[in-house]
Design an enzyme around this catalytic site. Structure first.
Site, PDB file in Angstrom:
ATOM      1  N   GLY A   1       2.350   1.866  10.924  1.00  0.00           N
ATOM      2  CA  GLY A   1       3.207   2.818  10.697  1.00  0.00           C
ATOM      3  C   GLY A   1       4.040   3.299  11.873  1.00  0.00           C
ATOM      4  O   GLY A   1       4.373   4.403  12.359  1.00  0.00           O
TER       5      GLY A   1
ATOM      6  N   GLU B   1      -5.262  -5.563  10.493  1.00  0.00           N
ATOM      7  CA  GLU B   1      -4.144  -4.498  10.833  1.00  0.00           C
ATOM      8  C   GLU B   1      -4.477  -4.037  11.983  1.00  0.00           C
ATOM      9  O   GLU B   1      -5.210  -3.183  12.051  1.00  0.00           O
ATOM     10  CB  GLU B   1      -4.173  -3.511   9.437  1.00  0.00           C
ATOM     11  CG  GLU B   1      -3.918  -4.046   8.093  1.00  0.00           C
ATOM     12  CD  GLU B   1      -3.290  -3.213   7.081  1.00  0.00           C
ATOM     13  OE1 GLU B   1      -2.386  -3.366   7.111  1.00  0.00           O
ATOM     14  OE2 GLU B   1      -4.037  -1.959   7.191  1.00  0.00           O
TER      15      GLU B   1
ATOM     16  N   SER C   1       3.568  -2.620  10.337  1.00  0.00           N
ATOM     17  CA  SER C   1       4.857  -2.648  10.475  1.00  0.00           C
ATOM     18  C   SER C   1       5.869  -3.760  10.054  1.00  0.00           C
ATOM     19  O   SER C   1       6.653  -4.242  10.891  1.00  0.00           O
ATOM     20  CB  SER C   1       5.230  -1.986  11.853  1.00  0.00           C
ATOM     21  OG  SER C   1       4.957  -0.653  12.245  1.00  0.00           O
TER      22      SER C   1
ATOM     23  N   GLU D   1      -6.973   3.990   8.074  1.00  0.00           N
ATOM     24  CA  GLU D   1      -6.858   5.462   7.747  1.00  0.00           C
ATOM     25  C   GLU D   1      -7.979   6.118   6.898  1.00  0.00           C
ATOM     26  O   GLU D   1      -8.564   7.180   7.331  1.00  0.00           O
ATOM     27  CB  GLU D   1      -5.669   5.746   6.873  1.00  0.00           C
ATOM     28  CG  GLU D   1      -4.380   5.592   7.829  1.00  0.00           C
ATOM     29  CD  GLU D   1      -3.077   5.115   6.910  1.00  0.00           C
ATOM     30  OE1 GLU D   1      -3.099   5.377   5.596  1.00  0.00           O
ATOM     31  OE2 GLU D   1      -2.037   4.903   7.564  1.00  0.00           O
TER      32      GLU D   1
ATOM     33  N   ASN E   1       0.771  -1.259  -0.197  1.00  0.00           N
ATOM     34  CA  ASN E   1       0.120   0.071  -0.123  1.00  0.00           C
ATOM     35  C   ASN E   1       0.844   1.291   0.034  1.00  0.00           C
ATOM     36  O   ASN E   1       1.449   1.546   0.998  1.00  0.00           O
ATOM     37  CB  ASN E   1      -0.939   0.005   1.101  1.00  0.00           C
ATOM     38  CG  ASN E   1      -1.838   1.197   1.255  1.00  0.00           C
ATOM     39  OD1 ASN E   1      -1.769   1.993   0.509  1.00  0.00           O
ATOM     40  ND2 ASN E   1      -2.479   1.240   2.598  1.00  0.00           N
TER      41      ASN E   1
ATOM     42  N   LYS F   1       0.102   4.093  -0.322  1.00  0.00           N
ATOM     43  CA  LYS F   1      -0.593   5.428   0.273  1.00  0.00           C
ATOM     44  C   LYS F   1      -0.378   6.821  -0.565  1.00  0.00           C
ATOM     45  O   LYS F   1      -0.347   6.483  -1.671  1.00  0.00           O
ATOM     46  CB  LYS F   1      -0.132   5.720   1.674  1.00  0.00           C
ATOM     47  CG  LYS F   1      -0.335   4.435   2.475  1.00  0.00           C
ATOM     48  CD  LYS F   1      -0.142   4.603   3.945  1.00  0.00           C
ATOM     49  CE  LYS F   1      -0.095   3.168   4.648  1.00  0.00           C
ATOM     50  NZ  LYS F   1       0.075   3.258   6.065  1.00  0.00           N
TER      51      LYS F   1
ATOM     52  N   HIS G   1      -9.530   0.227   4.885  1.00  0.00           N
ATOM     53  CA  HIS G   1      -8.051   0.657   5.502  1.00  0.00           C
ATOM     54  C   HIS G   1      -8.508   1.592   6.736  1.00  0.00           C
ATOM     55  O   HIS G   1      -9.287   2.490   6.712  1.00  0.00           O
ATOM     56  CB  HIS G   1      -6.970   1.293   4.570  1.00  0.00           C
ATOM     57  CG  HIS G   1      -5.571   1.402   5.208  1.00  0.00           C
ATOM     58  ND1 HIS G   1      -5.439   2.340   6.064  1.00  0.00           N
ATOM     59  CD2 HIS G   1      -4.607   0.700   5.009  1.00  0.00           C
ATOM     60  CE1 HIS G   1      -4.233   2.188   6.345  1.00  0.00           C
ATOM     61  NE2 HIS G   1      -3.621   0.905   6.102  1.00  0.00           N
TER      62      HIS G   1
HETATM   63  C1  PEP Z   1      -0.736  -0.218   6.127  1.00  0.00           C
HETATM   64  O1  PEP Z   1      -0.984   1.290   6.280  1.00  0.00           O
HETATM   65  O2  PEP Z   1      -1.591  -1.082   5.660  1.00  0.00           O
HETATM   66  C2  PEP Z   1       0.472  -0.719   6.914  1.00  0.00           C
HETATM   67  C3  PEP Z   1       0.459  -2.043   7.080  1.00  0.00           C
HETATM   68  O3  PEP Z   1       1.442   0.374   6.998  1.00  0.00           O
HETATM   69  P1  PEP Z   1       3.099  -0.110   7.827  1.00  0.00           P
HETATM   70  O4  PEP Z   1       3.667  -1.200   7.075  1.00  0.00           O
HETATM   71  O5  PEP Z   1       3.587   1.226   7.465  1.00  0.00           O
HETATM   72  O6  PEP Z   1       2.587  -0.329   9.054  1.00  0.00           O
END
Ligand code: PEP
Length: 253
Positions: free
Chosen positions: A176, A170, A216, A100, A9, A11, A98
Site C-alpha cells: 500500500g 509480502e 504494490s 495487517e 485482497n 480488504k 496478512h
Molecule cells: C496486500 O495488502 O496484500 C497488498 C499487496 O496490497 P497492495 O497491493 O495495495 O500493496
C-alpha cells in the site's frame, strides 16, 4: 509445473452492490481474457463472500477466498468466522497471516500455525502471508526472519499437507505504499524461501509450491515481477479493486 495464481485482497472495501458489480466484471474478463492455466482469486469482505462466489460459478479458473479465519471451529468469539463455516459456504481459499492481521490483531506465528491447521482440516487452501518490515530489511536480517515465519507456522505440517499451501511473500514496506520490491529483491527472497522449503521437505515439494509476490504490484510492474523464475503470481491489494487493472495483472505471465 507450479500453479500460476493472481489473488485480489479487497480488504475492507466495497459495499454490497459494488462488490457484486466488481465480481461480475472480473468474472466476465476472466472468461474472455485470462488463460485457463492462471487461477484468479477474489477475496472480498466476508459479508459478501457468498454473493461474490456466485459470480465464479462455471468458471474453473476463478475462485473466492476469505481474508482470514479463526482457529477454533465454533464458540464464543464474537465477530469471527471459522474454517468449517467457510467450507460450508463453498469457499476454497483463505488468506492467513496478512501483515495487517499480524499488526492490528496481533496474530503470532504460533496462532497462525493453528489457523493453518484449521484451514487444512476443512480442505481450505491457505494463502500464507509472510514478509519483513523496513527496519528488518535495512538491518540485513530479512531473509532469516521470513524463513522463520515459515518454520514456525508451517513446518509442523506433513509434506502432503504442506503441498496444499500457497505462500505469499509480502514485504511490509511495499504494501500500500507504492514502493515495490524490485524483481531482483523479489527473486532473491522467493529463491531463498524455496531453498528453505527444500531443506525441510525436499526439492520436489519445494518445486511444486506456488510462491506469490505482494506489495504494490500493479498493471505496470506485474510482468517484470512474474518473469522471475521463482515468482508464481501475485497477491494484489489496491490494484485488485479495479477489474481492468486486476485482469491486466492476471495476463502478465
Ligand atoms: C496486500 O495488502 O496484500 C497488498 C499487496 O496490497 P497492495 O497491493 O495495495 O500493496
Amino acid at each position: 509445473m507450479r500453479k500460476k495464481i493472481v489473488a485480489g485482497n479487497w480488504k475492507m472495501n466495497k459495499t454490497a452492490a459494488e462488490a457484486v458489480a466488481l465480481a461480475a466484471e472480473v468474472a466476465a474478463l476472466v472468461k474472455s481474457d485470462v488463460p485457463s492455466n492462471v487461477q484468479v482469486i477474489m477475496a472480498p469482505p466476508s459479508l459478501f463472500i457468498s454473493e461474490v462466489n456466485k459470480a465464479t460459478e462455471g468458471i474453473a479458473n476463478l475462485s473466492v477466498s476469505a481474508q482470514t479465519c479463526h482457529e477454533k471451529a465454533s464458540g464464543a468469539y464474537t465477530g469471527e468466522i471459522s474454517a468449517p463455516m467457510l467450507a460450508s459456504a463453498g469457499v476454497p481459499y483463505v488468506i492467513l497471516g496478512h501483515s495487517e492481521r499480524r499488526q492490528y490483531f496481533q496474530e503470532s506465528n504460533a496462532q497462525l500455525a493453528a489457523k493453518v491447521d484449521a484451514a487444512l482440516e476443512n480442505k481450505l487452501t491457505p494463502i500464507f502471508c509472510c514478509g519483513e518490515s523496513l527496519e528488518l530489511r535495512e538491518g540485513g536480517e530479512f531473509l532469516a526472519f521470513v524463513a522463520q515465519q515459515l518454520t514456525e507456522s508451517l513446518f509442523h505440517l506433513s509434506a502432503e499437507a504442506f503441498g496444499q499451501v500457497v505462500i505469499a511473500y509480502e514485504p511490509i514496506w511495499a504494501i500500500g505504499t507504492g514502493l515495490t520490491a524490485s524483481s531482483a529483491q523479489a527473486q532473491e527472497m522467493h529463491a531463498y524461501l524455496r531453498q528453505h522449503i527444500a531443506g525441510k521437505y525436499g526439492q520436489a515439494v519445494a518445486d511444486a509450491c506456488s510462491i506469490l509476490y505482494g506489495g504494490s504490484c500493479n498493471a505496470q510492474n506485474a510482468a517484470e515481477l512474474f518473469a522471475c523464475a521463482d515468482v508464481d503470481g501475485g497477491l494484489i491489494g489496491g490494484a485488485s479493486l479495479k477489474a481492468g487493472d486486476f485482469i491486466t495483472i492476471a495476463k502478465s505471465f
